[in-house]
Design a protein around this motif. Structure first.
Motif, PDB file in Angstrom:
ATOM      1  N   GLY A   1      -7.313   4.447   9.468  1.00  0.00           N
ATOM      2  CA  GLY A   1      -8.651   4.301   8.752  1.00  0.00           C
ATOM      3  C   GLY A   1      -9.958   5.140   9.445  1.00  0.00           C
ATOM      4  O   GLY A   1     -11.064   4.612   9.259  1.00  0.00           O
TER       5      GLY A   1
ATOM      6  N   GLU B   1     -11.178  14.392   8.389  1.00  0.00           N
ATOM      7  CA  GLU B   1     -12.072  15.625   8.858  1.00  0.00           C
ATOM      8  C   GLU B   1     -12.471  15.748  10.220  1.00  0.00           C
ATOM      9  O   GLU B   1     -12.972  16.857  10.725  1.00  0.00           O
ATOM     10  CB  GLU B   1     -13.454  15.706   7.821  1.00  0.00           C
ATOM     11  CG  GLU B   1     -12.974  15.905   6.419  1.00  0.00           C
ATOM     12  CD  GLU B   1     -14.230  16.180   5.761  1.00  0.00           C
ATOM     13  OE1 GLU B   1     -14.597  17.603   5.795  1.00  0.00           O
ATOM     14  OE2 GLU B   1     -14.969  15.447   5.210  1.00  0.00           O
TER      15      GLU B   1
ATOM     16  N   ASP C   1     -11.592   9.149   9.526  1.00  0.00           N
ATOM     17  CA  ASP C   1     -12.161  10.288   8.567  1.00  0.00           C
ATOM     18  C   ASP C   1     -11.159  11.506   9.151  1.00  0.00           C
ATOM     19  O   ASP C   1     -11.417  11.863  10.086  1.00  0.00           O
ATOM     20  CB  ASP C   1     -13.572  10.496   8.882  1.00  0.00           C
ATOM     21  CG  ASP C   1     -13.872  11.820   7.953  1.00  0.00           C
ATOM     22  OD1 ASP C   1     -13.102  12.413   7.249  1.00  0.00           O
ATOM     23  OD2 ASP C   1     -15.112  12.034   7.837  1.00  0.00           O
TER      24      ASP C   1
ATOM     25  N   ILE D   1      -6.972  10.187   0.108  1.00  0.00           N
ATOM     26  CA  ILE D   1      -7.107   8.656   0.470  1.00  0.00           C
ATOM     27  C   ILE D   1      -8.102   8.069  -0.314  1.00  0.00           C
ATOM     28  O   ILE D   1      -8.007   6.857  -0.726  1.00  0.00           O
ATOM     29  CB  ILE D   1      -7.552   8.591   2.204  1.00  0.00           C
ATOM     30  CG1 ILE D   1      -6.459   9.356   2.845  1.00  0.00           C
ATOM     31  CG2 ILE D   1      -7.947   7.348   2.607  1.00  0.00           C
ATOM     32  CD1 ILE D   1      -5.248   8.247   3.056  1.00  0.00           C
ATOM     33  N   GLU D   2      -9.215   8.723  -0.374  1.00  0.00           N
ATOM     34  CA  GLU D   2     -10.485   8.135  -1.054  1.00  0.00           C
ATOM     35  C   GLU D   2      -9.988   8.159  -2.560  1.00  0.00           C
ATOM     36  O   GLU D   2     -10.682   7.159  -3.280  1.00  0.00           O
ATOM     37  CB  GLU D   2     -11.723   8.875  -0.901  1.00  0.00           C
ATOM     38  CG  GLU D   2     -12.055   8.686   0.633  1.00  0.00           C
ATOM     39  CD  GLU D   2     -13.435   9.569   0.601  1.00  0.00           C
ATOM     40  OE1 GLU D   2     -13.786  10.588  -0.051  1.00  0.00           O
ATOM     41  OE2 GLU D   2     -14.126   9.284   1.998  1.00  0.00           O
ATOM     42  N   GLY D   3      -9.323   8.858  -3.270  1.00  0.00           N
ATOM     43  CA  GLY D   3      -9.234   9.172  -4.683  1.00  0.00           C
ATOM     44  C   GLY D   3      -8.016   8.457  -5.207  1.00  0.00           C
ATOM     45  O   GLY D   3      -7.813   8.247  -6.407  1.00  0.00           O
TER      46      GLY D   3
ATOM     47  N   LYS E   1      -8.762  13.875   2.993  1.00  0.00           N
ATOM     48  CA  LYS E   1      -9.652  12.953   2.848  1.00  0.00           C
ATOM     49  C   LYS E   1     -10.093  12.501   1.091  1.00  0.00           C
ATOM     50  O   LYS E   1     -10.076  11.263   0.847  1.00  0.00           O
ATOM     51  CB  LYS E   1     -11.051  13.304   3.475  1.00  0.00           C
ATOM     52  CG  LYS E   1     -12.217  12.259   3.099  1.00  0.00           C
ATOM     53  CD  LYS E   1     -13.619  12.628   3.875  1.00  0.00           C
ATOM     54  CE  LYS E   1     -14.608  11.683   3.744  1.00  0.00           C
ATOM     55  NZ  LYS E   1     -16.008  12.042   4.522  1.00  0.00           N
ATOM     56  N   ARG E   2     -10.011  13.574   0.367  1.00  0.00           N
ATOM     57  CA  ARG E   2      -9.983  13.379  -0.959  1.00  0.00           C
ATOM     58  C   ARG E   2      -8.663  12.417  -1.586  1.00  0.00           C
ATOM     59  O   ARG E   2      -8.792  11.721  -2.368  1.00  0.00           O
ATOM     60  CB  ARG E   2      -9.832  14.804  -1.623  1.00  0.00           C
ATOM     61  CG  ARG E   2     -11.394  15.428  -1.601  1.00  0.00           C
ATOM     62  CD  ARG E   2     -10.965  16.939  -2.081  1.00  0.00           C
ATOM     63  NE  ARG E   2     -10.539  17.071  -3.115  1.00  0.00           N
ATOM     64  CZ  ARG E   2     -10.080  18.200  -3.908  1.00  0.00           C
ATOM     65  NH1 ARG E   2      -9.881  19.129  -2.904  1.00  0.00           N
ATOM     66  NH2 ARG E   2      -9.529  18.159  -4.941  1.00  0.00           N
TER      67      ARG E   2
ATOM     68  N   ARG F   1       0.803  -1.261  -0.059  1.00  0.00           N
ATOM     69  CA  ARG F   1       0.079  -0.086  -0.006  1.00  0.00           C
ATOM     70  C   ARG F   1       1.068   1.321   0.287  1.00  0.00           C
ATOM     71  O   ARG F   1       2.195   1.146   0.211  1.00  0.00           O
ATOM     72  CB  ARG F   1      -0.902   0.020   1.314  1.00  0.00           C
ATOM     73  CG  ARG F   1      -1.906  -1.141   1.286  1.00  0.00           C
ATOM     74  CD  ARG F   1      -2.965  -0.756   2.419  1.00  0.00           C
ATOM     75  NE  ARG F   1      -2.277  -1.049   3.419  1.00  0.00           N
ATOM     76  CZ  ARG F   1      -2.874  -0.157   4.613  1.00  0.00           C
ATOM     77  NH1 ARG F   1      -4.235   0.650   4.554  1.00  0.00           N
ATOM     78  NH2 ARG F   1      -2.298  -0.129   5.708  1.00  0.00           N
TER      79      ARG F   1
ATOM     80  N   LYS G   1      -9.950  18.207   4.619  1.00  0.00           N
ATOM     81  CA  LYS G   1     -10.775  17.780   3.684  1.00  0.00           C
ATOM     82  C   LYS G   1     -10.145  17.312   2.334  1.00  0.00           C
ATOM     83  O   LYS G   1     -10.306  16.343   1.650  1.00  0.00           O
ATOM     84  CB  LYS G   1     -12.057  18.700   3.160  1.00  0.00           C
ATOM     85  CG  LYS G   1     -12.653  18.407   2.080  1.00  0.00           C
ATOM     86  CD  LYS G   1     -13.614  19.590   1.734  1.00  0.00           C
ATOM     87  CE  LYS G   1     -14.707  19.705   2.849  1.00  0.00           C
ATOM     88  NZ  LYS G   1     -15.768  20.537   2.670  1.00  0.00           N
TER      89      LYS G   1
ATOM     90  N   GLN H   1      -5.040   2.338  -5.022  1.00  0.00           N
ATOM     91  CA  GLN H   1      -4.305   1.525  -4.529  1.00  0.00           C
ATOM     92  C   GLN H   1      -3.825   0.334  -5.510  1.00  0.00           C
ATOM     93  O   GLN H   1      -4.818  -0.159  -6.044  1.00  0.00           O
ATOM     94  CB  GLN H   1      -4.374   1.049  -3.010  1.00  0.00           C
ATOM     95  CG  GLN H   1      -4.414   2.243  -1.900  1.00  0.00           C
ATOM     96  CD  GLN H   1      -2.831   2.603  -1.536  1.00  0.00           C
ATOM     97  OE1 GLN H   1      -1.997   2.087  -1.700  1.00  0.00           O
ATOM     98  NE2 GLN H   1      -3.170   3.711  -0.790  1.00  0.00           N
TER      99      GLN H   1
ATOM    100  N   ALA I   1      -5.097   9.544   8.508  1.00  0.00           N
ATOM    101  CA  ALA I   1      -6.097   8.951   7.833  1.00  0.00           C
ATOM    102  C   ALA I   1      -5.841   7.625   7.457  1.00  0.00           C
ATOM    103  O   ALA I   1      -6.546   6.564   7.491  1.00  0.00           O
ATOM    104  CB  ALA I   1      -6.689   9.836   6.656  1.00  0.00           C
TER     105      ALA I   1
END
Length: 309
Positions: free
Chosen positions: A271, A275, A273, A300-302, A297-298, A188, A294, A305, A267
């Motif tokens: 694991g 924010e 959030d 990590i989510e975008g 967060k973007r 990762r 924020k 991996q 984050a």
């Protein structure tokens, strides 16, 4: 009387048990970084973030030297193996070898990264990164090996001109090199470089393009305006001439960047959030801190991996 006393003690015991049971379970992470200044920069803000979060605790240590590449880490390890008295790392007061640090605790995570000046060069990763990964698996088999995706320099960095690449090209190349390593071993990545790129894209034309040719026009204590999260300016004195000069660091995170880096790490590691992070560095507005959380967060989510083996 005895019955009343026993009932009282029983109630007290149950109350204490209930109070203890209601406490959030603390997730303690032990992390060792095998890196350089690009990993050192996360330590302070990450510790402060974790310290202010209930249910989280962290142990951080480092096998780090400024500018250290995979090749140098491996060469230093081989030298230490031949001469056990050679201990090149000094994370705090005492000196250690890489073997010492890898076996000093039961690490949950060991992070690795290439020296930034070689991060964009594909041939600089192998075979030294492979050797380090095998060593970590051998000496710390319980640990997950994680790559920190580093970032591209400020667009005014003299090295970019020397290498004949721009900021975006450096990012694309270093990211592909890390992806190739991640794919090979199913690792990762902590997407710090991606978060930096998102920030730069958010600013768009408002991102200040620094011009080194103008730096000599500044008089102490004035400094150029910079809204990138990478690059620092500091006034220093030439020890030979005694004259003040403006030092331009085009590679490292500034305070805003270090906070963004720490939010991404938090984050990723827990694991959670980002924010919800409570800690805000001194001198940073609540609005700007909220934006960086924020943004983390973007990132990590975008960030895609690779499939973990």
């Amino acid at each position: 009387m005895k019955k009343s006393l026993l009932s009282g003690l029983l109630c007290l015991g149950l109350s204490v048990f209930a109070a203890e049971s209601s406490k959030p379970e603390v997730r303690q992470l032990k992390i060792l970084t095998v890196g350089n200044s690009f990993s050192n920069s996360v330590f302070q803000d990450l510790k402060n973030i974790v310290r202010n979060e209930s249910g989280c605790a962290i142990t951080l240590n480092r096998a780090s030297l400024g500018g250290c590449t995979f090749s140098r880490h491996w060469d230093l390890h081989l030298k230490s193996e031949k001469d056990p008295s050679f201990k090149p790392y000094k994370p705090y007061r005492e000196k250690y070898s890489l073997r010492d640090l890898l076996t000093s605790d039961k690490w949950d995570i060991v992070t690795i990264q290439q020296g930034s000046h070689k991060s964009w060069v594909p041939d600089s990763f192998h075979p030294d990164a492979d050797n380090l990964i095998k060593l970590i698996h051998t000496l710390a088999p319980q640990a997950e090996i994680v790559i920190q995706q580093t970032w591209s320099y400020n667009s005014a960095a003299p090295r970019l001109k020397e290498w004949k690449i721009d900021q975006n090209q450096m990012y694309d190349r270093l990211t592909e090199n890390y992806r190739e390593l991640a794919r090979k071993y199913g690792l990762r990545m902590i997407p710090v470089g991606y978060a930096v790129q998102l920030y730069r894209k958010d600013l768009g034309k408002e991102l200040i393009q620094l011009d080194p040719a103008e730096f000599n026009s500044f008089k102490k204590p004035a400094r150029p305006k910079n809204n990138d999260v990478v690059a620092n300016f500091s006034w220093q004195q030439n020890p030979k001439t005694g004259k003040d000069f403006l030092r331009f660091d085009a590679t490292h995170m500034n305070p805003a960047g270090r906070y963004l880096q720490a939010c991404v790490w938090f984050a990723f590691l827990y694991g959670k959030d980002p924010e919800t992070i409570k800690y805000i560095p001194a001198g940073m507005s609540r609005e700007r801190a909220a934006y960086f959380r924020k943004l983390a967060k973007r990132a990590i989510e975008g960030f895609p991996q690779v499939e973990k083996k």
